[in-house]
Design an enzyme around this catalytic site. Structure first.
Site, PDB file in Angstrom:
ATOM      1  N   HIS A 177      17.095  39.417  68.801  1.00 15.98           N
ATOM      2  CA  HIS A 177      18.298  39.045  69.211  1.00 15.98           C
ATOM      3  C   HIS A 177      19.330  39.456  68.729  1.00 15.98           C
ATOM      4  CE1 HIS A 177      20.894  36.527  71.956  1.00 15.98           C
ATOM      5  NE2 HIS A 177      21.266  36.049  70.780  1.00 15.98           N
ATOM      6  N   GLU A 216      29.259  23.464  79.498  1.00 12.90           N
ATOM      7  CA  GLU A 216      29.400  24.936  79.881  1.00 12.90           C
ATOM      8  C   GLU A 216      29.805  25.173  81.195  1.00 12.90           C
ATOM      9  OE1 GLU A 216      25.737  27.162  78.901  1.00 12.90           O
ATOM     10  OE2 GLU A 216      26.878  29.080  78.898  1.00 12.90           O
ATOM     11  N   HIS A 260      26.931  39.034  74.624  1.00 13.51           N
ATOM     12  CA  HIS A 260      25.676  38.654  75.193  1.00 13.51           C
ATOM     13  C   HIS A 260      25.257  39.198  76.261  1.00 13.51           C
ATOM     14  CE1 HIS A 260      25.354  36.259  71.597  1.00 13.51           C
ATOM     15  NE2 HIS A 260      24.424  35.614  71.772  1.00 13.51           N
ATOM     16  N   ARG A 309      33.095  27.377  77.167  1.00  7.95           N
ATOM     17  CA  ARG A 309      32.080  27.626  76.420  1.00  7.95           C
ATOM     18  C   ARG A 309      31.395  28.846  76.914  1.00  7.95           C
ATOM     19  NH1 ARG A 309      27.292  23.042  75.313  1.00  7.95           N
ATOM     20  NH2 ARG A 309      25.980  24.138  74.113  1.00  7.95           N
ATOM     21  N   HIS A 362      21.507  40.696  76.053  1.00  5.29           N
ATOM     22  CA  HIS A 362      20.712  40.165  76.870  1.00  5.29           C
ATOM     23  C   HIS A 362      19.932  41.496  77.778  1.00  5.29           C
ATOM     24  CE1 HIS A 362      22.103  35.778  76.629  1.00  5.29           C
ATOM     25  NE2 HIS A 362      21.250  36.121  75.722  1.00  5.29           N
ATOM     26  N   ARG A 390      11.600   9.340  77.760  1.00  8.18           N
ATOM     27  CA  ARG A 390      12.812   9.527  78.424  1.00  8.18           C
ATOM     28  C   ARG A 390      13.931   9.681  77.354  1.00  8.18           C
ATOM     29  NH1 ARG A 390      10.733   5.914  81.812  1.00  8.18           N
ATOM     30  NH2 ARG A 390      10.082   6.719  83.927  1.00  8.18           N
ATOM     31  N   ASN A 429      29.566  33.727  75.079  1.00 10.59           N
ATOM     32  CA  ASN A 429      28.575  35.072  75.529  1.00 10.59           C
ATOM     33  C   ASN A 429      29.237  36.056  75.234  1.00 10.59           C
ATOM     34  OD1 ASN A 429      26.361  33.916  76.857  1.00 10.59           O
ATOM     35  ND2 ASN A 429      27.453  33.475  78.805  1.00 10.59           N
ATOM     36  N   GLU A 476      25.773  36.670  64.977  1.00  6.58           N
ATOM     37  CA  GLU A 476      26.408  35.070  65.800  1.00  6.58           C
ATOM     38  C   GLU A 476      27.619  35.048  64.790  1.00  6.58           C
ATOM     39  OE1 GLU A 476      25.321  34.741  68.599  1.00  6.58           O
ATOM     40  OE2 GLU A 476      23.061  35.324  68.387  1.00  6.58           O
ATOM     41  N   LYS A 485      22.225  21.930  73.423  1.00  6.60           N
ATOM     42  CA  LYS A 485      21.114  22.629  74.230  1.00  6.60           C
ATOM     43  C   LYS A 485      19.820  22.609  73.731  1.00  6.60           C
ATOM     44  CE  LYS A 485      24.169  26.277  76.492  1.00  6.60           C
ATOM     45  NZ  LYS A 485      24.280  27.493  76.904  1.00  6.60           N
ATOM     46  N   LYS A 536      31.986  27.007  66.612  1.00  5.30           N
ATOM     47  CA  LYS A 536      31.247  26.553  67.721  1.00  5.30           C
ATOM     48  C   LYS A 536      31.207  24.991  68.083  1.00  5.30           C
ATOM     49  CE  LYS A 536      27.072  26.277  70.314  1.00  5.30           C
ATOM     50  NZ  LYS A 536      25.639  27.036  70.366  1.00  5.30           N
TER      51      LYS A 536
END
Ligand SMILES: NC(=O)c1ccc[n+]([C@@H]2O[C@H](COP(=O)([O-])OP(=O)(O)OC[C@H]3O[C@@H](n4cnc5c(N)ncnc54)[C@H](O)[C@@H]3O)[C@@H](O)[C@H]2O)c1
Ligand SMILES: [Zn+2]
Length: 348
Positions: A253, A226, A237, A230, A241, A118, A234, A182, A140, A216
């Site tokens: 990427h 998010e 992106h 946030r 993507h 956990r 993107n 980025e 994340k 960031k």
């Protein structure tokens, strides 16, 4: 000189420490860096000989476990192997996992740390430029499924992020450029200084990283789960993507993000949010860094089509992050398909 950025996060904050030479000087002080209990260093087979062994010299009681290198190992199968390694190393709930590596290691090891018993303490030691400025910050973690990337995950705040820009000396050039994509994104969103080519050198890396991390941090502190701003992260992106999907992930990427930023700037211009200078500036920067700004003849309609499978567009409505200028992102919905396709045609 060591620099530190404090991040406030749900369930307590943490520090991001930028310490040039940290991994080579063997000066890592366990008490100073929240390394409580049994420590397991989890890394990949590329980084273990480069830095994992140095870390175990600095932390003689720590166990070192490795996973294979590559996005194709960012899976639940790897997570299960990590659980077995953690058990074999005697890691209990009072212990700490160190994720040493790029974004793949950070995501998969972070997810294992978030769920093993956990949740145990997690220290991120990002080694790629992308991981330093992007994936190690914000909590994340997760893995890919055969059906798609990053479909399983959790929010797991690290207890500390340790960045040694010195490790970038061994990072392949192409990976440096991908991280730069980025950083340009962060610059366009919130810090014009990041767009200064003078900063884009290995010598200026500590400053480059500090500024890019700060962008960031500012965003994720405002919106840890998010639900709002946030989404600005993107930028570029949605295009990236889609390009990755139509090329079956043959494009790295960061290179897709480069083209995506050029596309987002041009679409912003097309929609009347900004003038020509913004897309011109973005493309000039991409050229200087050596990032692509064209799709290389990919079918524009196919890219547009692929956007509708984006998990961020689940409502079926288009949603782009565009720019009114540097530092002025805007979320724009329901852009006419022709505008998107014409933009893609321009950069074929
Ligand atoms: N969690 C998040 O918020 C978030 C954000 C962005 C990206 N990501 C994820 O990050 C991953 C991409 O991360 P990445 O670009 O770091 O790729 P990566 O982890 O695959 O690293 C790229 C390559 O560089 C090698 N490498 C890393 N550091 C090195 C060093 N110092 N010296 C020599 N080689 C080194 C790695 O072993 C790998 O081969 C993707 O899975 C993506 O989904 C996550
Ligand atoms: Zn990205």
């Amino acid at each position: 000189v060591e620099e530190s950025i404090s991040v406030s996060a749900p369930g307590g904050g943490y520090d991001i420490v930028i310490a040039p030479g940290l991994l080579s000087s063997l000066s890592l002080d366990p008490a100073a860096h929240n390394l409580a209990g049994r420590v397991v260093i989890a890394t990949n087979t590329t980084l273990a000989p480069l830095y994992g062994e140095t870390l175990t010299t600095a932390l003689p009681d720590a166990a070192l476990v490795t996973i294979p290198d590559g996005e194709q190992y960012k899976t639940l199968a790897t997570v299960s192997r990590l659980y077995a390694d953690f058990l074999a190393a005697g890691l209990d709930r009072s212990g700490t996992v160190i994720a040493l590596g790029g974004g793949v290691v950070g995501d998969v090891v972070g997810f294992a740390a978030a769920t093993y018993m956990r949740g145990v303490r997690l220290v991120q030691i990002p080694t790629s430029l992308l991981a330093m400025v992007d994936s190690s910050v914000g909590g994340k973690v997760g893995v890919d499924l055969p059906e798609g990337k990053n479909l399983v995950g959790a929010f797991k705040q690290p207890d500390r992020v340790l960045i040694d820009p010195g490790v970038l000396a061994t990072l392949p050039e192409r990976e440096w450029r991908c991280g730069m994509a980025e950083i340009i994104k962060h610059g366009l969103l919130a810090d014009e200084k990041l767009l200064d080519p003078a900063l884009h050198t290995a010598e200026r890396a500590p400053e480059l990283i500090r500024r890019a991390v700060q962008v960031k941090v500012d965003v994720v502190q405002q919106d840890p789960y998010e639900r709002g701003v946030r989404a600005h992260l993107n930028l570029g992106h949605t295009f990236a993507h889609a390009i990755e999907r139509v090329t079956e992930y043959q494009w790295p990427h960061g290179e897709a993000v480069g083209v995506g930023l050029a596309a987002a700037a041009r679409l912003s211009r097309r929609m009347g949010l900004c003038d020509d200078r913004l897309p011109q500036r973005v493309e000039k920067l991409l050229d200087a860094i050596g990032l692509p700004r064209r799709t290389g003849g990919l079918d524009s309609e196919a890219i547009h089509e692929a956007m509708f499978t984006d998990k961020k567009w689940q409502s079926g409505r288009s949603r782009f992050v565009l720019l009114r200028g540097v530092g002025q992102p805007a979320i724009v919905e329901d852009i006419p398909p022709e505008a998107v396709i014409q933009t893609l045609d321009e950069i074929r």
